[in-house]
Write a protein that holds these residues in place. Structure first.
Motif, PDB file in Angstrom:
ATOM      1  N   ASN A  30      15.574  33.476  -2.848  1.00 52.35           N
ATOM      2  CA  ASN A  30      16.580  32.421  -2.753  1.00 52.35           C
ATOM      3  C   ASN A  30      16.259  31.326  -3.777  1.00 52.35           C
ATOM      4  N   PRO A  31      17.097  31.139  -4.799  1.00 49.18           N
ATOM      5  CA  PRO A  31      16.830  30.104  -5.804  1.00 49.18           C
ATOM      6  C   PRO A  31      16.736  28.698  -5.208  1.00 49.18           C
ATOM      7  N   ASP A  32      17.468  28.453  -4.123  1.00 51.52           N
ATOM      8  CA  ASP A  32      17.397  27.147  -3.468  1.00 51.52           C
ATOM      9  C   ASP A  32      16.018  26.904  -2.862  1.00 51.52           C
ATOM     10  N   ALA A  33      15.385  27.963  -2.380  1.00 54.78           N
ATOM     11  CA  ALA A  33      14.037  27.834  -1.812  1.00 54.78           C
ATOM     12  C   ALA A  33      13.027  27.513  -2.909  1.00 54.78           C
ATOM     13  N   VAL A  34      13.227  28.070  -4.095  1.00 55.92           N
ATOM     14  CA  VAL A  34      12.334  27.774  -5.216  1.00 55.92           C
ATOM     15  C   VAL A  34      12.455  26.294  -5.587  1.00 55.92           C
ATOM     16  N   THR A  35      13.691  25.808  -5.678  1.00 55.82           N
ATOM     17  CA  THR A  35      13.922  24.399  -6.003  1.00 55.82           C
ATOM     18  C   THR A  35      13.332  23.489  -4.933  1.00 55.82           C
ATOM     19  N   ALA A  36      13.570  23.824  -3.672  1.00 57.42           N
ATOM     20  CA  ALA A  36      13.048  23.004  -2.574  1.00 57.42           C
ATOM     21  C   ALA A  36      11.522  23.053  -2.525  1.00 57.42           C
ATOM     22  N   GLY A  37      10.937  24.233  -2.771  1.00 57.37           N
ATOM     23  CA  GLY A  37       9.485  24.369  -2.764  1.00 57.37           C
ATOM     24  C   GLY A  37       8.838  23.536  -3.847  1.00 57.37           C
ATOM     25  N   ARG A  38       9.435  23.542  -5.023  1.00 58.89           N
ATOM     26  CA  ARG A  38       8.901  22.723  -6.122  1.00 58.89           C
ATOM     27  C   ARG A  38       8.997  21.241  -5.785  1.00 58.89           C
ATOM     28  N   LYS A  39      10.094  20.850  -5.163  1.00 59.86           N
ATOM     29  CA  LYS A  39      10.264  19.438  -4.779  1.00 59.86           C
ATOM     30  C   LYS A  39       9.197  19.040  -3.754  1.00 59.86           C
ATOM     31  N   ILE A  40       8.926  19.910  -2.799  1.00 59.54           N
ATOM     32  CA  ILE A  40       7.892  19.634  -1.789  1.00 59.54           C
ATOM     33  C   ILE A  40       6.532  19.468  -2.460  1.00 59.54           C
ATOM     34  N   ILE A  41       6.223  20.341  -3.410  1.00 64.91           N
ATOM     35  CA  ILE A  41       4.942  20.251  -4.120  1.00 64.91           C
ATOM     36  C   ILE A  41       4.863  18.946  -4.901  1.00 64.91           C
TER      37      ILE A  41
END
Length: 75
Positions: free
Chosen positions: A42-53
């Protein structure tokens, strides 16, 4: 001459799934000096994961647990 089969480089770590736990796992391996790549279908999960990091790194710097230059690039 004696040679060794053991490399001094740390192995690369792949985190599969950047939902609830993935970003934290990726961050901790990275902080321990391992090269890390995170993947999710899920590309949205990649974006959200990077934001969390990114947010977590900023928080660690603000709290004095890390210095600005220690955060390094996040890929």
């Amino acid at each position: 001459m004696k040679t060794s089969n053991h490399s001094t480089e740390k192995p690369k770590v792949a985190v599969i799934g950047l939902g609830t736990m993935g970003p934290g796992i990726a961050l901790e391996f990275s902080r321990a000096g391992y090269p890390v790549a995170g993947f999710d279908l899920n590309p949205d999960a990649v974006t959200a994961g990077r934001k969390i990091i990114d947010i977590t790194l900023d928080t660690l710097v603000e709290a004095g647990h890390m210095k600005e230059g220690e955060t390094g690039p996040v890929a």
